[in-house]
Design a protein around this motif. Structure first.
Motif, PDB file in Angstrom:
ATOM      1  N   ALA A 180      85.328 -69.350  19.140  1.00  0.00           N
ATOM      2  CA  ALA A 180      86.280 -68.807  20.125  1.00  0.00           C
ATOM      3  C   ALA A 180      87.461 -68.146  19.418  1.00  0.00           C
ATOM      4  O   ALA A 180      87.932 -67.076  19.821  1.00  0.00           O
ATOM      5  CB  ALA A 180      86.776 -69.925  21.043  1.00  0.00           C
ATOM      6  N   ARG A 181      87.916 -68.763  18.342  1.00  0.00           N
ATOM      7  CA  ARG A 181      89.066 -68.201  17.612  1.00  0.00           C
ATOM      8  C   ARG A 181      88.687 -66.884  16.931  1.00  0.00           C
ATOM      9  O   ARG A 181      89.453 -65.917  16.951  1.00  0.00           O
ATOM     10  CB  ARG A 181      89.604 -69.230  16.601  1.00  0.00           C
ATOM     11  CG  ARG A 181      90.220 -70.434  17.322  1.00  0.00           C
ATOM     12  CD  ARG A 181      90.859 -71.431  16.387  1.00  0.00           C
ATOM     13  NE  ARG A 181      89.913 -72.150  15.549  1.00  0.00           N
ATOM     14  CZ  ARG A 181      89.920 -72.145  14.228  1.00  0.00           C
ATOM     15  NH1 ARG A 181      90.818 -71.461  13.564  1.00  0.00           N
ATOM     16  NH2 ARG A 181      89.034 -72.841  13.553  1.00  0.00           N
ATOM     17  N   ALA A 182      87.481 -66.854  16.354  1.00  0.00           N
ATOM     18  CA  ALA A 182      87.028 -65.624  15.684  1.00  0.00           C
ATOM     19  C   ALA A 182      86.872 -64.498  16.716  1.00  0.00           C
ATOM     20  O   ALA A 182      87.242 -63.344  16.457  1.00  0.00           O
ATOM     21  CB  ALA A 182      85.722 -65.871  14.948  1.00  0.00           C
ATOM     22  N   ALA A 183      86.338 -64.832  17.884  1.00  0.00           N
ATOM     23  CA  ALA A 183      86.135 -63.812  18.923  1.00  0.00           C
ATOM     24  C   ALA A 183      87.479 -63.246  19.377  1.00  0.00           C
ATOM     25  O   ALA A 183      87.634 -62.030  19.557  1.00  0.00           O
ATOM     26  CB  ALA A 183      85.381 -64.418  20.103  1.00  0.00           C
ATOM     27  N   ARG A 184      88.468 -64.120  19.528  1.00  0.00           N
ATOM     28  CA  ARG A 184      89.795 -63.676  19.972  1.00  0.00           C
ATOM     29  C   ARG A 184      90.473 -62.801  18.927  1.00  0.00           C
ATOM     30  O   ARG A 184      91.041 -61.760  19.232  1.00  0.00           O
ATOM     31  CB  ARG A 184      90.668 -64.886  20.264  1.00  0.00           C
ATOM     32  CG  ARG A 184      90.922 -65.026  21.732  1.00  0.00           C
ATOM     33  CD  ARG A 184      91.833 -66.207  21.979  1.00  0.00           C
ATOM     34  NE  ARG A 184      91.196 -67.125  22.896  1.00  0.00           N
ATOM     35  CZ  ARG A 184      91.242 -68.441  22.790  1.00  0.00           C
ATOM     36  NH1 ARG A 184      91.869 -69.021  21.801  1.00  0.00           N
ATOM     37  NH2 ARG A 184      90.649 -69.182  23.686  1.00  0.00           N
ATOM     38  N   ARG A 185      90.396 -63.261  17.662  1.00  0.00           N
ATOM     39  CA  ARG A 185      91.019 -62.486  16.588  1.00  0.00           C
ATOM     40  C   ARG A 185      90.324 -61.117  16.458  1.00  0.00           C
ATOM     41  O   ARG A 185      90.974 -60.092  16.276  1.00  0.00           O
ATOM     42  CB  ARG A 185      90.941 -63.288  15.284  1.00  0.00           C
ATOM     43  CG  ARG A 185      91.476 -62.645  14.037  1.00  0.00           C
ATOM     44  CD  ARG A 185      92.889 -62.139  14.113  1.00  0.00           C
ATOM     45  NE  ARG A 185      93.920 -63.093  14.450  1.00  0.00           N
ATOM     46  CZ  ARG A 185      94.571 -63.867  13.579  1.00  0.00           C
ATOM     47  NH1 ARG A 185      94.286 -63.808  12.318  1.00  0.00           N
ATOM     48  NH2 ARG A 185      95.501 -64.685  13.983  1.00  0.00           N
ATOM     49  N   ALA A 186      88.988 -61.104  16.630  1.00  0.00           N
ATOM     50  CA  ALA A 186      88.234 -59.849  16.532  1.00  0.00           C
ATOM     51  C   ALA A 186      88.675 -58.876  17.627  1.00  0.00           C
ATOM     52  O   ALA A 186      88.871 -57.683  17.377  1.00  0.00           O
ATOM     53  CB  ALA A 186      86.733 -60.132  16.646  1.00  0.00           C
ATOM     54  N   ALA A 187      88.858 -59.405  18.836  1.00  0.00           N
ATOM     55  CA  ALA A 187      89.277 -58.545  19.955  1.00  0.00           C
ATOM     56  C   ALA A 187      90.655 -57.934  19.663  1.00  0.00           C
ATOM     57  O   ALA A 187      90.878 -56.741  19.899  1.00  0.00           O
ATOM     58  CB  ALA A 187      89.316 -59.359  21.246  1.00  0.00           C
ATOM     59  N   GLN A 188      91.553 -58.756  19.111  1.00  0.00           N
ATOM     60  CA  GLN A 188      92.908 -58.253  18.768  1.00  0.00           C
ATOM     61  C   GLN A 188      92.813 -57.141  17.733  1.00  0.00           C
ATOM     62  O   GLN A 188      93.454 -56.100  17.853  1.00  0.00           O
ATOM     63  CB  GLN A 188      93.747 -59.381  18.140  1.00  0.00           C
ATOM     64  CG  GLN A 188      94.443 -60.281  19.122  1.00  0.00           C
ATOM     65  CD  GLN A 188      95.125 -61.467  18.390  1.00  0.00           C
ATOM     66  OE1 GLN A 188      94.959 -61.640  17.186  1.00  0.00           O
ATOM     67  NE2 GLN A 188      95.868 -62.261  19.141  1.00  0.00           N
ATOM     68  N   LEU A 189      91.988 -57.372  16.708  1.00  0.00           N
ATOM     69  CA  LEU A 189      91.870 -56.377  15.633  1.00  0.00           C
ATOM     70  C   LEU A 189      91.224 -55.094  16.142  1.00  0.00           C
ATOM     71  O   LEU A 189      91.620 -53.990  15.779  1.00  0.00           O
ATOM     72  CB  LEU A 189      91.065 -56.948  14.452  1.00  0.00           C
ATOM     73  CG  LEU A 189      91.736 -58.095  13.685  1.00  0.00           C
ATOM     74  CD1 LEU A 189      90.779 -58.748  12.705  1.00  0.00           C
ATOM     75  CD2 LEU A 189      92.972 -57.579  12.932  1.00  0.00           C
ATOM     76  N   ARG A 190      90.215 -55.241  17.020  1.00  0.00           N
ATOM     77  CA  ARG A 190      89.549 -54.049  17.577  1.00  0.00           C
ATOM     78  C   ARG A 190      90.538 -53.237  18.402  1.00  0.00           C
ATOM     79  O   ARG A 190      90.517 -52.013  18.374  1.00  0.00           O
ATOM     80  CB  ARG A 190      88.345 -54.458  18.429  1.00  0.00           C
ATOM     81  CG  ARG A 190      87.162 -54.874  17.582  1.00  0.00           C
ATOM     82  CD  ARG A 190      85.879 -55.069  18.406  1.00  0.00           C
ATOM     83  NE  ARG A 190      84.878 -55.697  17.562  1.00  0.00           N
ATOM     84  CZ  ARG A 190      84.410 -56.933  17.727  1.00  0.00           C
ATOM     85  NH1 ARG A 190      84.803 -57.665  18.755  1.00  0.00           N
ATOM     86  NH2 ARG A 190      83.523 -57.435  16.893  1.00  0.00           N
ATOM     87  N   GLU A 191      91.384 -53.947  19.128  1.00  0.00           N
ATOM     88  CA  GLU A 191      92.406 -53.263  19.932  1.00  0.00           C
ATOM     89  C   GLU A 191      93.326 -52.425  19.039  1.00  0.00           C
ATOM     90  O   GLU A 191      93.827 -51.382  19.444  1.00  0.00           O
ATOM     91  CB  GLU A 191      93.243 -54.301  20.669  1.00  0.00           C
ATOM     92  CG  GLU A 191      93.481 -53.949  22.125  1.00  0.00           C
ATOM     93  CD  GLU A 191      93.998 -55.153  22.877  1.00  0.00           C
ATOM     94  OE1 GLU A 191      95.194 -55.450  22.732  1.00  0.00           O
ATOM     95  OE2 GLU A 191      93.197 -55.794  23.577  1.00  0.00           O
ATOM     96  N   MET A 192      93.523 -52.906  17.790  1.00  0.00           N
ATOM     97  CA  MET A 192      94.371 -52.181  16.853  1.00  0.00           C
ATOM     98  C   MET A 192      93.573 -51.089  16.133  1.00  0.00           C
ATOM     99  O   MET A 192      94.077 -50.448  15.204  1.00  0.00           O
ATOM    100  CB  MET A 192      94.972 -53.158  15.828  1.00  0.00           C
ATOM    101  CG  MET A 192      96.070 -54.044  16.422  1.00  0.00           C
ATOM    102  SD  MET A 192      96.318 -55.618  15.526  1.00  0.00           S
ATOM    103  CE  MET A 192      96.866 -55.049  13.949  1.00  0.00           C
TER     104      MET A 192
END
Ligand code: DC
Length: 212
Positions: free
Chosen positions: A135-147
């Motif tokens: 769950a943490r990796a998925a959230r961090r990935a979404a944040q990075l993709r947004e950037m």
């Protein structure tokens, strides 16, 4: 009022901490960012990250509040932050700055790994925010993709685990839940829902303290 928010990397504590501080109009300090500034500067200076005195020398020469370098968010800096965080002398320097920051009218919300156990063991309110690695990796990935970044989620999960294991196992102020910290597992909870729970706890605590 001092609010301590601890937990592993990318568990949502930064978002929750910022929102709590804004909601109640008090200060917010991301203590992980301070370790990142030191880790980045040590890398740039070519210092041996295992040499406590060398890292301390670098840390004393820089402005811990200057968090403008975009590289501070990358994985290399995250790992370096976790390594310099093993050094007691470095932790001592940052701990002083953290306590000084919180000494302001109204108090502050601080997020990190050892806020409720070492920095402010008598904090008025403590949370331990966690979530599964996936769950943490998925959230961090979404944040990075947004950037705009391209991300390998499996790689990201490995990086988080490596860092968390080091942070949990170190001798100096390891990552652990304080006995009196409220546990918030955000694996199956949105960050909005977790924030709302934390907000209600904080409102109640302020009332108990006669500050509401
Ligand atoms: O919160 P963060 O992921 O930006 O933190 C980076 C590293 O800094 C983390 O892996 C361990 C260290 N850290 C620490 O040892 N103590 C704190 N209070 C905050 C961060």
């Amino acid at each position: 009022m001092i609010v301590a928010l601890d937990g592993p990397a990318a568990s949502g504590k930064g978002t929750i901490g910022r929102r709590l501080a804004a909601e109640f109009g008090i200060g917010y300090l991301d203590t992980g960012a301070m370790f990142r500034v030191v880790g980045r500067a040590a890398l740039d200076a070519g210092a041996d990250l295992d040499d406590a005195e060398a890292v301390l020398k670098v840390a004393k020469e820089i402005d811990l509040d200057d968090q403008s370098d975009p590289r501070l968010h990358d994985a290399e800096t995250g790992q370096a932050a976790s390594r310099v965080a093993e050094q007691r002398v470095v932790r001592g320097l940052l701990l002083e700055a953290q306590r000084a920051f919180a000494n302001r009218p109204g108090g502050a919300v601080l997020d990190g790994r050892d806020i409720g156990t070492v920095v402010f063991p008598d904090a008025d309110l403590k949370f331990f925010i966690t979530a599964s690695t996936a769950a943490r990796a998925a959230r961090r990935a979404a944040q990075l993709r947004e950037m705009g970044a391209t991300v390998d989620e499996a790689e990201l999960a490995k990086e988080l685990e490596l860092r968390d294991n080091r942070d949990r196992q170190r001798a100096a102020a390891p990552l652990r839940r304080a006995d009196d910290a409220i546990l918030l597992d955000t694996t199956h909870m949105s960050i909005d829902a977790a924030f709302d729970t934390a907000r209600r706890h904080m409102a109640r605590r302020l009332e108990e303290l006669g500050c509401a």
